[in-house]
Design an enzyme around this catalytic site. Sequence first.
Site, PDB file in Angstrom:
ATOM      1  N   ASP A 415       0.840  -1.198   0.000  1.00 41.92           N
ATOM      2  CA  ASP A 415       0.000   0.000   0.000  1.00 41.92           C
ATOM      3  C   ASP A 415       0.881   1.257   0.000  1.00 41.92           C
ATOM      4  O   ASP A 415       2.069   1.201   0.331  1.00 41.92           O
ATOM      5  CB  ASP A 415      -0.903  -0.023   1.229  1.00 41.92           C
ATOM      6  CG  ASP A 415      -2.192   0.752   1.039  1.00 41.92           C
ATOM      7  OD1 ASP A 415      -2.334   1.440   0.011  1.00 41.92           O
ATOM      8  OD2 ASP A 415      -3.070   0.669   1.913  1.00 41.92           O
ATOM      9  N   GLU A 418       2.755   6.888  -2.582  1.00 42.13           N
ATOM     10  CA  GLU A 418       2.483   8.078  -3.389  1.00 42.13           C
ATOM     11  C   GLU A 418       2.954   9.368  -2.716  1.00 42.13           C
ATOM     12  O   GLU A 418       3.369  10.305  -3.407  1.00 42.13           O
ATOM     13  CB  GLU A 418       0.978   8.215  -3.667  1.00 42.13           C
ATOM     14  CG  GLU A 418       0.337   7.014  -4.325  1.00 42.13           C
ATOM     15  CD  GLU A 418      -0.256   6.043  -3.313  1.00 42.13           C
ATOM     16  OE1 GLU A 418      -0.762   5.000  -3.745  1.00 42.13           O
ATOM     17  OE2 GLU A 418      -0.195   6.339  -2.093  1.00 42.13           O
ATOM     18  N   ASP A 481      -8.960   3.695  -3.385  1.00 46.67           N
ATOM     19  CA  ASP A 481     -10.124   3.962  -2.531  1.00 46.67           C
ATOM     20  C   ASP A 481     -11.303   4.495  -3.341  1.00 46.67           C
ATOM     21  O   ASP A 481     -11.355   5.675  -3.712  1.00 46.67           O
ATOM     22  CB  ASP A 481      -9.737   4.963  -1.439  1.00 46.67           C
ATOM     23  CG  ASP A 481      -8.655   4.419  -0.526  1.00 46.67           C
ATOM     24  OD1 ASP A 481      -8.397   3.206  -0.583  1.00 46.67           O
ATOM     25  OD2 ASP A 481      -8.070   5.212   0.235  1.00 46.67           O
TER      26      ASP A 481
END
Length: 774
Positions: A415, A418, A481
């Site tokens: 995950d 970024e 998401d």
Amino acid sequence: MKFSDGNWLTLPGFEIMSPVQAYDPRAQEKAVSVYASPRDLEPRWAMLDVPLLTVRLSSPMEDVIRVSVHHHKGGAPLKPEFQIHEEEGVPVETGLNEEELWLQSGNLKANIRRGGDWGISFYKGGQRITGSGLKSLGYITREDGQNFMRDQLDLGVGEYIYGLGERFTPFVKNGQSLDIWNRDGGTGTEQAYKNIPFYLSSKGYGVFVNNPGLVSFEVGSEKVSKIQFSVEGEKLEYFIISGETLRHVLQNYTALTGKPALPPAWTFGLWLTTSFTTNYDEETVMSFVDGMKERDLPLHVFHFDCFWMKPLHWTDFEWDEAVFPDPRGMLERLKEKGLKICVWINPYISEQSRLFDEGEQHGYFLKNKDGGVWQWDRWQPGMAIVDFTNPEACRWYGDYLRELVDMGVDSFKTDFGERIPTDAAYFDGSDPHRMHNYYTQLYNKVVFEVLEEKLGKGEAALFARSATAGGQQFPVHWGGDCSANYDSMAESLRGGLSLGLSGFGFWSHDIGGFESTAPADVYMRWAAFGLLSSHSRLHGNQSYRVPWLFGEEAVDVMRFFTKLKCRLMPYLFGTAVDASKLGLPAMRAMVLEFPEDHGCHTLDRQYMLGDSLLVAPVFSEDGQVDFYLPSGTWTSFLTGEIMQGGSWLSEQHSFMSLPLYVRPGSIIPVGAVEDKPDYDYADGVVLHIFAPEEGKEMRVTVPDTKGQPALTVAAVQTTGKLSVKVEGAGARAWKVLLRSSKQASSVEGGITESTDQGLLVMPNSGVTELLIQY
């Protein structure tokens, strides 16, 4: 980034130097070069106090031309750089005459006009596809001293642009301003987790800007007939990529930047997670797993999200002993139930983590310019970021992963990646602006290679969120998401199709949406879509995603589509093998398969799953769905209904159905197992043959679970006779189901029976060739 003020003026604060003349053209054996001057250099005085751009054309592989431009070349080399896979001995032709300087590679040619009318044109098979004209190429200075390089390529009438990463904005990129800059912005904004400086054109070419930092695209949004791309600094390099079809263009792009690895067969099954901020322990986990089994819901992977570790300690790779007192034993108990295990990780280290002091002491984190650890409080308090340019930090981080694999973990959800700062210092001296996007490449590579090392080549798989060009080599990626509604379901599909046209072979999304809790109808419609995606995961934020929480009908829907996907694995895994070898996405935008059909150029609510299956997800509670069938005789895989294509259709579907149509002249191998994705695909396979076309051979390869051919099937129809040849069958059982015929007049080499869906031919033992008359 825009520099123009309308058609004639430049925005305040900018100066643009654009060439008007090609000076001193040179044709070498493998490259051509020229000085691009902003004025006529024929008078000798004009050669004083003049800036020049140096333009060089070369070819790293056939059908690809590299355009390299620089203003000043003497600056220190900047890191990182994308890894470009160049071929040796590329056949290139170059030439120079009074009118032009040119270079040709395969069917792609570039020429630079000589004289006082600057321009580069690119030709595919003799037809001009795009080019850079007067005032397009430019070196730009800003009043604050910042410099930029840009080029503007022609955007033709009716030309559509696709790709540029996993973008949730409109599928056709015309009219959009797009920054290649990874951000954690969800699926409902112009921001993207996976930014790729590569686009595809409906005219049959692609453009890859070879810069890992911020590349700013103006796709018909600054000059409506131009695609502009700009980068900071003194240099610009891009590749024009050609190919016979859009498929070949994508194959060439992935040959240049890396082919996707083939994920293990087990990854194609259903994944279930704990969800993010829910409460869970071993009892909760086992209740989910056992609940799936009790309801005959095939489950193949269980994922533990963040809270398998202590809150505020992320990441420390240590099970929260207050919740999981016996993690090794728990994983063994899950393994006994036939499950693979995935756990969540990220590259951020909280100050509360047991790893923080180790990392700080040994210099394993990104640093401030003063030499201290770069930290902030976003996500985790006092968070540091692992510096993957330090080989020792990679080994250190990887050793903790190795411990988890030894404990029984099979995969990692990588995950984040970024929110990477641009004011940090790297071990290897990398430029922090260029590292912002590229960081995720190093992160995912480290984790993927640990899994390959521990589990063996072909057994590694991630569940990754962020990526850059080349990231397709480390699958699988998911869409981030999304919200629990039809709008977000549709935007997720747009993102996946754009990512597929950016070189990524495998993609997933959170079935039912991540944020909030979906109504039952959204959950069920999304389940059908999710299980007809390359990879399928149930995941949420504050609520669980087990289907019985959405009603008994949701259980039935989940069961039906999970079993359908398992039965389709001989076909789906064959598609995955093609993706890894050719660089084609498993989920394909319609334009990729049907570029000649202008009705497919803008479609973003349906897709091809592999070569032969058309999927149109339902985005409404009432089941109404409009979709487009290209020309030909298409067959519903679920009902056997035959439809003539070349037009739009409107259908009503229950929750147990959706438009799932088979392309004319296809062979779909359907497996004999419906409760798991990894089995002997060739044993007991039924070869469904749809709408044979006269004289046109149909072929399909059924792989084994390692991606090697197990069965090779060829069929051809001539004057009412269908000849089917199966190679590699050995002692395996197999059948042929002719889905476009209701009866047979004779069959050689097999036993025939009639079914509601067509003609079923069951070959005798050892028979590998059949002749069917009907």
